[in-house]
Scaffold this motif. Structure first.
Motif, PDB file in Angstrom:
ATOM      1  N   ALA A   1       0.841  -1.113  -0.284  1.00 19.26           N
ATOM      2  CA  ALA A   1       0.020   0.026  -0.054  1.00 19.26           C
ATOM      3  C   ALA A   1       0.933   1.351  -0.113  1.00 19.26           C
ATOM      4  CB  ALA A   1      -0.828  -0.023   1.398  1.00 19.26           C
ATOM      5  N   THR A   2       2.017   1.334   0.759  1.00 17.68           N
ATOM      6  CA  THR A   2       2.694   2.366   0.936  1.00 17.68           C
ATOM      7  C   THR A   2       3.541   2.601  -0.613  1.00 17.68           C
ATOM      8  OG1 THR A   2       3.314   2.066   3.138  1.00 17.68           O
ATOM      9  CG2 THR A   2       4.718   3.549   1.899  1.00 17.68           C
ATOM     10  N   ALA A   3       4.036   1.420  -1.101  1.00 11.86           N
ATOM     11  CA  ALA A   3       4.442   1.788  -2.414  1.00 11.86           C
ATOM     12  C   ALA A   3       3.563   2.223  -3.359  1.00 11.86           C
ATOM     13  CB  ALA A   3       5.122   0.352  -2.889  1.00 11.86           C
ATOM     14  N   SER A   4       2.285   1.617  -3.413  1.00 10.07           N
ATOM     15  CA  SER A   4       1.241   2.248  -4.408  1.00 10.07           C
ATOM     16  C   SER A   4       0.862   3.626  -4.239  1.00 10.07           C
ATOM     17  CB  SER A   4      -0.021   1.396  -4.220  1.00 10.07           C
ATOM     18  OG  SER A   4       0.133   0.023  -4.369  1.00 10.07           O
ATOM     19  N   ILE A   5       0.995   4.058  -3.151  1.00 11.88           N
ATOM     20  CA  ILE A   5       0.601   5.473  -2.600  1.00 11.88           C
ATOM     21  C   ILE A   5       1.809   6.311  -3.252  1.00 11.88           C
ATOM     22  CG2 ILE A   5       0.611   7.214  -0.859  1.00 11.88           C
ATOM     23  CD1 ILE A   5      -0.917   5.250   0.738  1.00 11.88           C
ATOM     24  N   ARG A   6       3.223   6.082  -3.176  1.00 15.95           N
ATOM     25  CA  ARG A   6       4.509   6.660  -3.407  1.00 15.95           C
ATOM     26  C   ARG A   6       4.425   6.841  -5.138  1.00 15.95           C
ATOM     27  NH1 ARG A   6       8.884   7.130  -0.133  1.00 15.95           N
ATOM     28  NH2 ARG A   6      10.258   6.437  -1.956  1.00 15.95           N
ATOM     29  N   TRP A   7       3.847   5.701  -5.719  1.00 19.09           N
ATOM     30  CA  TRP A   7       3.833   5.556  -7.185  1.00 19.09           C
ATOM     31  C   TRP A   7       2.652   6.509  -7.644  1.00 19.09           C
ATOM     32  CZ3 TRP A   7       5.248   5.266 -11.919  1.00 19.09           C
ATOM     33  CH2 TRP A   7       4.574   4.978 -13.060  1.00 19.09           C
ATOM     34  N   GLU A   8       1.607   6.700  -7.090  1.00 23.06           N
ATOM     35  CA  GLU A   8       0.495   7.508  -7.527  1.00 23.06           C
ATOM     36  C   GLU A   8       0.780   8.934  -7.449  1.00 23.06           C
ATOM     37  OE1 GLU A   8      -1.818   6.568  -9.357  1.00 23.06           O
ATOM     38  OE2 GLU A   8      -2.109   4.544  -8.996  1.00 23.06           O
ATOM     39  N   ARG A   9       1.655   9.164  -6.150  1.00 22.54           N
ATOM     40  CA  ARG A   9       1.895  10.454  -6.063  1.00 22.54           C
ATOM     41  C   ARG A   9       2.983  11.107  -7.182  1.00 22.54           C
ATOM     42  NH1 ARG A   9       3.492  10.376   0.361  1.00 22.54           N
ATOM     43  NH2 ARG A   9       1.527  10.605   1.392  1.00 22.54           N
ATOM     44  N   TYR A  10       3.865   9.890  -7.532  1.00 23.49           N
ATOM     45  CA  TYR A  10       4.853  10.514  -8.575  1.00 23.49           C
ATOM     46  C   TYR A  10       4.299  10.364  -9.891  1.00 23.49           C
ATOM     47  CZ  TYR A  10       9.231  10.084 -11.194  1.00 23.49           C
ATOM     48  OH  TYR A  10      10.353  10.559 -12.031  1.00 23.49           O
ATOM     49  N   ALA A  11       3.587   9.536 -10.370  1.00 21.46           N
ATOM     50  CA  ALA A  11       3.106   9.318 -11.670  1.00 21.46           C
ATOM     51  C   ALA A  11       1.906  10.399 -12.123  1.00 21.46           C
ATOM     52  CB  ALA A  11       2.666   7.936 -11.908  1.00 21.46           C
ATOM     53  N   THR A  12       1.568  10.831 -11.195  1.00 22.40           N
ATOM     54  CA  THR A  12       0.462  12.153 -11.531  1.00 22.40           C
ATOM     55  C   THR A  12       1.194  13.066 -12.531  1.00 22.40           C
ATOM     56  OG1 THR A  12      -1.102  13.619 -10.563  1.00 22.40           O
ATOM     57  CG2 THR A  12       0.896  13.525  -9.373  1.00 22.40           C
ATOM     58  N   ARG A  13       2.373  13.172 -12.597  1.00 24.79           N
ATOM     59  CA  ARG A  13       3.008  14.055 -13.516  1.00 24.79           C
ATOM     60  C   ARG A  13       2.820  13.806 -14.804  1.00 24.79           C
ATOM     61  NH1 ARG A  13       9.128  14.096 -11.636  1.00 24.79           N
ATOM     62  NH2 ARG A  13       8.163  13.779  -9.690  1.00 24.79           N
ATOM     63  N   TRP A  14       2.536  12.527 -15.178  1.00 24.15           N
ATOM     64  CA  TRP A  14       2.390  12.097 -16.466  1.00 24.15           C
ATOM     65  C   TRP A  14       0.989  11.911 -16.766  1.00 24.15           C
ATOM     66  CZ3 TRP A  14       6.460   7.866 -14.714  1.00 24.15           C
ATOM     67  CH2 TRP A  14       7.802   8.518 -14.975  1.00 24.15           C
ATOM     68  N   ALA A  15       0.203  12.503 -16.367  1.00 23.77           N
ATOM     69  CA  ALA A  15      -1.567  12.359 -16.796  1.00 23.77           C
ATOM     70  C   ALA A  15      -2.060  13.795 -16.716  1.00 23.77           C
ATOM     71  CB  ALA A  15      -2.017  11.571 -15.732  1.00 23.77           C
ATOM     72  N   SER A  16      -2.369  13.811 -17.868  1.00 25.61           N
ATOM     73  CA  SER A  16      -3.269  15.395 -18.259  1.00 25.61           C
ATOM     74  C   SER A  16      -4.337  15.633 -17.283  1.00 25.61           C
ATOM     75  CB  SER A  16      -3.817  15.279 -19.792  1.00 25.61           C
ATOM     76  OG  SER A  16      -2.835  15.137 -20.373  1.00 25.61           O
ATOM     77  N   SER A  17      -5.058  14.509 -16.880  1.00 19.21           N
ATOM     78  CA  SER A  17      -6.082  14.389 -15.868  1.00 19.21           C
ATOM     79  C   SER A  17      -6.304  13.235 -15.426  1.00 19.21           C
ATOM     80  CB  SER A  17      -7.278  14.703 -16.784  1.00 19.21           C
ATOM     81  OG  SER A  17      -8.504  14.553 -15.669  1.00 19.21           O
ATOM     82  N   VAL A  18      -6.555  13.161 -14.037  1.00 16.72           N
ATOM     83  CA  VAL A  18      -6.913  11.828 -13.282  1.00 16.72           C
ATOM     84  C   VAL A  18      -8.478  11.771 -13.449  1.00 16.72           C
ATOM     85  CG1 VAL A  18      -6.806  10.491 -11.091  1.00 16.72           C
ATOM     86  CG2 VAL A  18      -4.695  11.632 -12.159  1.00 16.72           C
ATOM     87  N   LEU A  19      -9.086  10.881 -13.930  1.00 17.56           N
ATOM     88  CA  LEU A  19     -10.589  10.766 -14.182  1.00 17.56           C
ATOM     89  C   LEU A  19     -11.122   9.945 -13.003  1.00 17.56           C
ATOM     90  CD1 LEU A  19     -13.436  11.394 -15.357  1.00 17.56           C
ATOM     91  CD2 LEU A  19     -12.465   9.592 -17.117  1.00 17.56           C
ATOM     92  N   CYS A  20     -11.934  10.453 -12.043  1.00 16.72           N
ATOM     93  CA  CYS A  20     -12.291   9.784 -10.910  1.00 16.72           C
ATOM     94  C   CYS A  20     -13.979   9.577 -11.053  1.00 16.72           C
ATOM     95  CB  CYS A  20     -12.225  10.394  -9.624  1.00 16.72           C
ATOM     96  SG  CYS A  20     -10.534  10.377  -9.159  1.00 16.72           S
ATOM     97  N   VAL A  21     -14.391   8.406 -10.692  1.00 19.43           N
ATOM     98  CA  VAL A  21     -15.835   8.159 -11.112  1.00 19.43           C
ATOM     99  C   VAL A  21     -16.814   8.352  -9.769  1.00 19.43           C
ATOM    100  CG1 VAL A  21     -15.426   6.217 -12.914  1.00 19.43           C
ATOM    101  CG2 VAL A  21     -15.603   5.563 -10.067  1.00 19.43           C
TER     102      VAL A  21
END
Length: 382
Positions: free
Chosen positions: A125-145
């Motif tokens: 879970a910690t690694a997943s959170i770190r990845w999502e924080r980092y990878a957001t730079r590579w998304a024009s938008s994060v689309l939530c439902v």
């Protein structure tokens, strides 16, 4: 402006596959060229092609692991071959490989369909959170439902250009159907109270909790029946759990079915005791068919229920006792269930029409492309 849109998805079954297919159908109707990259097997490839997409073979495991390097390289080559105007990544695995492959060089929409860290514990879970924080730079938008899905991302430090577009359903396809005819077609008794759970048989969906609660439900509503509709990795374990229940346990596991609508039409109540979600699609399909739902209070559940039904239609997560009480109360009152189903249909019609979803996603695409920005400028938090 007609676009070339590349959807990338792993998984290839369940609600995510239906969301992708619905988007494909709407985007093709608007004149766009649409491609879907996904693993072979499962429903997504054939159903996307039937909806008008071009299918690209992208072998990928569902979970992260050593295969990610090869999966990312393969996806990078596909993107280079297709040269899309925009890439839309669906769920955690496609979000991982896709953002590594594209790295913001093209407008990229990432749609979690429930955060990866919600399904994990401990160091994963910690690694997943770190990845999502980092990878957001590579998304024009994060689309939530759902709004809650966005809030959950923000709560762990994901700083992104968020857009919320609630899931939708094809209201003509999931139309109210006659209960009696559905039961006759399935060989079911016409008078017995029936609870139906539609979903992938896996820990996320909580069918094990439903089976744990079922004997106590039967003590209060002895004629009740339960149907688990779907296939998945936990099918054998759940079948064994059902067989271990006291006789008569009155549970039917249907396996994977090509069309869940007869089971939704036959139900008095549709129940989904999930452990996590973004916004589950099966409850929306049930409500579109004028069937009431009972849901665990996970992200998206509260938002998709009519306000007047939230008190009785939501239960705490991972709580078999609350599930027992709510199930027994609902199955004891079939007329009340029918009335709640009619109200639910009206709510879904006004708020969850798939045509509205397609239009809003199209607006998001156009904004990303016209703005000429492939990634938002946000700080990297690791």
């Amino acid at each position: 402006m007609h676009l070339t849109i590349l959807h990338v998805s792993q998984p290839v079954d369940g609600g995510v596959a239906r969301v992708v297919t619905d988007l494909v159908r709407g985007q093709r109707a608007a004149g766009h060229r649409v491609l879907v990259a996904c693993p072979p097997g499962g429903r997504l490839g054939p159903e996307a092609v039937a909806a008008g997409a071009e299918s690209l073979d992208w072998p990928a495991r569902r979970s992260p692991g050593p295969s990610v390097t090869a999966e990312t390289a393969r996806l990078r080559r596909l993107v280079q071959q297709v040269a899309p105007d925009l890439v839309h990544l669906h769920s955690a695995k496609a979000g991982l490989a896709g953002r590594l492959a594209v790295r913001g060089r093209l407008p990229t929409v990432f749609q979690p369909h429930a955060w990866s860290f919600a399904a994990a514990t401990g160091s994963l879970a910690t690694a997943s959170i770190r990845w999502e924080r980092y990878a957001t730079r590579w998304a024009s938008s994060v689309l939530c439902v759902s709004e809650q899905e966005q809030l959950d991302g923000e709560a762990v430090g994901v700083e992104a250009a968020f857009t919320v577009v609630p899931n939708g359903v094809d209201l003509a396809h999931y139309a109210p159907a006659e209960r009696r005819a559905a039961r006759l077609s399935l060989g079911l008794d016409l008078s017995e109270p029936l609870a139906v759970c539609v979903g992938r048989l896996c820990r996320q969906k909580g069918q094990d909790l439903l089976l744990a609660a079922w004997p106590a439900v039967l003590r209060r509503v002895p004629t009740a029946r339960l149907a688990l509709v779907g296939g998945g990795p936990d099918a054998q374990a759940l079948a064994a759990q059902a067989r271990a229940l006291p006789e008569p346990y009155r549970v039917r596991l249907t396996g994977d079915v090509p069309d869940p609508r007869p089971w939704l039409a036959a139900a008095d109540l549709v129940v989904l005791p999930s452990r996590w979600e973004g916004m589950a699609l099966a409850p929306l399909e049930a409500m579109a068919m004028a069937r009431p739902v009972l849901l665990a209070d996970v992200p998206g559940a509260r938002e998709q229920l009519p306000p007047a039904q939230r008190e009785g239609g939501l239960i705490p997560v991972n709580d078999p006792a609350a599930l027992t009480n709510a199930l027994a109360a609902a199955l004891s009152e079939p007329l009340d269930c029918a009335q709640r189903g009619v109200a639910a249909r009206g709510w879904v019609t006004g708020r969850h029409d798939i045509r509205t979803v397609v239009a809003r996603v199209s607006e998001l695409y156009q904004k990303s492309i016209i703005a000429g920005q492939s990634t938002p400028r946000v700080p990297a938090r690791i």
